[in-house]
Write a protein that holds these residues in place. Sequence first.
Motif, short mmCIF file in Angstrom:
data_model
loop_
_atom_site.label_atom_id
_atom_site.label_comp_id
_atom_site.label_asym_id
_atom_site.label_seq_id
_atom_site.Cartn_x
_atom_site.Cartn_y
_atom_site.Cartn_z
N ASP A 44 10.61 4.02 60.12
CA ASP A 44 10.96 5.33 60.67
C ASP A 44 10.71 5.42 62.18
OD1 ASP A 44 11.67 6.05 58.16
OD2 ASP A 44 9.80 7.09 57.69
N GLY A 45 9.68 4.70 62.62
CA GLY A 45 9.42 4.63 64.05
C GLY A 45 8.91 5.91 64.68
N TRP A 46 9.13 5.99 65.98
CA TRP A 46 8.56 7.03 66.81
C TRP A 46 9.11 8.42 66.51
CZ3 TRP A 46 4.97 8.67 69.99
CH2 TRP A 46 5.24 9.72 70.86
N ASP A 47 10.40 8.58 66.39
CA ASP A 47 11.00 9.90 66.22
C ASP A 47 10.47 10.62 64.99
OD1 ASP A 47 12.48 9.53 68.51
OD2 ASP A 47 14.22 8.72 67.44
N ASP A 48 10.44 9.94 63.88
CA ASP A 48 9.95 10.56 62.65
C ASP A 48 8.47 10.90 62.77
OD1 ASP A 48 10.52 11.18 59.71
OD2 ASP A 48 8.80 9.84 59.54
N PHE A 49 7.74 10.01 63.44
CA PHE A 49 6.30 10.24 63.61
C PHE A 49 6.04 11.50 64.44
CE2 PHE A 49 2.48 9.51 66.24
CZ PHE A 49 1.52 9.43 65.23
N VAL A 50 6.76 11.65 65.56
CA VAL A 50 6.57 12.82 66.42
C VAL A 50 6.99 14.09 65.70
CG1 VAL A 50 7.37 13.93 68.53
CG2 VAL A 50 6.73 11.52 68.56
N ALA A 51 8.07 14.01 64.92
CA ALA A 51 8.52 15.18 64.16
C ALA A 51 7.44 15.66 63.22
CB ALA A 51 9.80 14.84 63.40
N LYS A 52 6.75 14.74 62.60
CA LYS A 52 5.66 15.11 61.69
C LYS A 52 4.50 15.72 62.46
CE LYS A 52 6.67 11.78 58.04
NZ LYS A 52 6.19 10.60 57.28
N TYR A 76 4.74 17.47 65.30
CA TYR A 76 5.15 18.84 65.64
C TYR A 76 5.09 19.75 64.43
CZ TYR A 76 6.66 18.14 70.48
OH TYR A 76 6.67 17.92 71.84
N SER A 77 5.54 19.24 63.29
CA SER A 77 5.55 20.05 62.07
C SER A 77 4.13 20.44 61.68
CB SER A 77 6.22 19.26 60.94
OG SER A 77 6.14 19.97 59.73
N PHE A 78 3.24 19.48 61.74
CA PHE A 78 1.85 19.77 61.38
C PHE A 78 1.22 20.74 62.37
CE2 PHE A 78 -2.71 18.85 61.39
CZ PHE A 78 -2.99 18.87 60.03
N SER A 79 1.53 20.56 63.67
CA SER A 79 0.99 21.44 64.70
C SER A 79 1.49 22.87 64.54
CB SER A 79 1.38 20.90 66.09
OG SER A 79 0.88 21.73 67.12
N GLU A 80 2.78 23.00 64.25
CA GLU A 80 3.36 24.33 64.07
C GLU A 80 2.82 25.01 62.82
OE1 GLU A 80 7.79 26.41 63.74
OE2 GLU A 80 7.57 24.24 63.95
N LYS A 81 2.68 24.24 61.76
CA LYS A 81 2.19 24.78 60.50
C LYS A 81 0.77 25.30 60.64
CE LYS A 81 1.41 23.43 55.68
NZ LYS A 81 1.52 22.32 54.69
N ASN A 82 -0.01 24.68 61.47
CA ASN A 82 -1.40 25.08 61.63
C ASN A 82 -1.64 25.91 62.89
OD1 ASN A 82 -3.14 23.50 59.45
ND2 ASN A 82 -1.52 22.11 60.15
N GLU A 83 -0.52 26.34 63.55
CA GLU A 83 -0.57 27.24 64.69
C GLU A 83 -1.45 26.71 65.81
OE1 GLU A 83 -1.80 30.99 63.14
OE2 GLU A 83 0.09 31.36 62.10
#
Length: 678
Positions: free
Chosen positions: A471-479, A481-488
């Motif tokens: 998956d590389g870098w793009d998928d990793f960064v997306a996760k 951001y998703s985790f950061s947004e989910k936890n505000e």
Amino acid sequence: MEQFLKRRSPPSNIELDDLPHDPAKRKNIQDYHPDQRDEVRRKYLTRGPCQPRSHTFKQKSVGNALWRFNPHWFDQYPDWFEYSMAEEKAFCLFCYLFRVQVGKQSGCDAFVSTGFSSWNKDDSFSKHSIRHALHKQNDIMKDEYRIRLSASIDVSRHLLHQGLSFRAPTEKEVSTNKGNFIELLKYTASQNEAVRKVVLNNAPKNNQMTSPPIQKDIAHCFAEEVTKSVIQEIDNDIFALLVDESADVSDKEQMAVVFRFVDKFGLVKERFIGISHVKETSSLTLKHAIDSLFAKNGLSLKKVRGQGYDGASNMKGEFNRLRLLILKESRSAYYVHCFAHQLQLENFFDMIHLLLNVIGASCKRKVVLTELNRKRMDERIKNGEIKSGTGLNQDRSLKKPGNTRWGSHYKTLFHLAEIFPCIVEVLEHIQNYGTDSTKRQQAYGLLKYFHTFDFFFYLQMMLVLQKLRDDGWDDFVAKVYSFSEKNETEMTNIEDEFVDSRKPRTKTGITNLHHYKVDCFYTVLDMQLQEFNDRFDEVNSELIVCMASLILIDSFRQFDKSKLVRLAELYPDDFSFVEWRSLDHQLDIYLDNVQKDDRFTNLESLGDLARVLVETRKHLSHPLVYRLLKLCLILPVTTETVENDCLVCFIEKHVLETITNETVIKRFQNMSERRVHL
């Protein structure tokens, strides 16, 4: 008076294990302190004569002909005949130990001091005899002694075979706990009238053959004979050296040594040789300990074709230096680090391999597994858990890895995770209703392992590593951001300039993207790659790639003649130029031969290939190919871990069973002066 004071002065400490093995390097037995001579004699008698069978013996001009030493003479005179590699001469062990040397002597007495090298006069060996003054003893007394000694040897053999301790804290007759040795000897006497009449209370008080020193001597005799059998099993052939660090109960450093080789039946074996204590943990000290072990057993480092080390604490770095020292003496003693062993993954992949054999060995079980998975997929689709469609949720089955590449292993693990509940159900059915007791036991062990945290941890770790690679870098960064947004949490603009929290006022000149992608993400991956590169250098990687060309899967689909010829080039001491050129032609004949032979169709490993080559005697038709195969098989990928010297007999119990009582009696009698001579 000065000589008298010198004789009465206390002896200096001597390290018995460091006594020179080469007869030309020993000092006169009379030069040892009188209180130490018997101890030195016992050590040399226990070691036996120096007989370096794999040594390259030099030719000597005698008259108009060239003569050289014949190693078969060791078999003719196994007890006393020894050879000095330093002087290239023969000596007599018994003369060194018991005969007073009085300057230069000639004839047969050359065995005593100057050494014998007239190889054209081998009749001198039979003329040279050692006569011991034996006390006249009653034949009945000797017979009773032999029965008593044999009983103690039988008891020791059983305890060593089972890995049981010999002694109790006290072994007095009034003690309620006399230890395993005495208790087992009493039981043996109760079952055999001839033994009962001559052991324990019916034996002379000073010759009962049950004291702790006697028990220790018998165990040592067994260990020495087991080691001797292993050396004979190697038969002067090539082998790999495996060394592990282990500390004794007093935390003193010691090395456990294992040899890996291919026997005459084509079977790969790892035999435990023993433990060597080391005074310090420097590479030179470790090398000296190995040199002493090899000299004691008549071995040469030039026969070593692989190295494997497993050490902790302060010995680990020294093992790296040690392998370089050994490479100087044997340039093909390649070192391949077992990274799976370092990660404790060896057991994990062993269990996966066992699972594939238990389920994959039966067409019926594979069909049942497929049907269970299809029903499970239908239920999940019906419940809306997953979607159906072209290319989605296809039937999964367990497939064996096709070669040494990680990709094939990943597919196996991925499918295992996908159909894990179905696999458990099949294993439970085998365990409860299987007709083969071996398969039921294997299913039980697999189910037990599959419910441990270890299994789930290593399975997910392997899958995550592959997923990160894919998956590389793009998928990793997306996760991220998703985790950061989910936890505000605070969101970072990836294009903004990176601010170092340790120096917030200092301009970094790089973006957040560069910092996290290059300095962090890539750096971590580079560190892992560097770790692999350190453990698998260019030569080792080439070795593994070339070895893969011998794999049998899909009718030798991986066979690559050019790589196998290159593999032979990496072992210049094992293939002459003429043999190397002949190998190219022999490989073509070999491939055509085995592909047409049904006996080679269902083999699963290189070990199986070597075994069947010997069974079919094709190793004689294709000797160069078989030699190449042996070099691949002895290349170490795992290490053996051992703890103490008594494990020699317990670990090699199959060898222990072949050691006769007469052999032990002979060695036992030669260890020291006994009350009864047999």
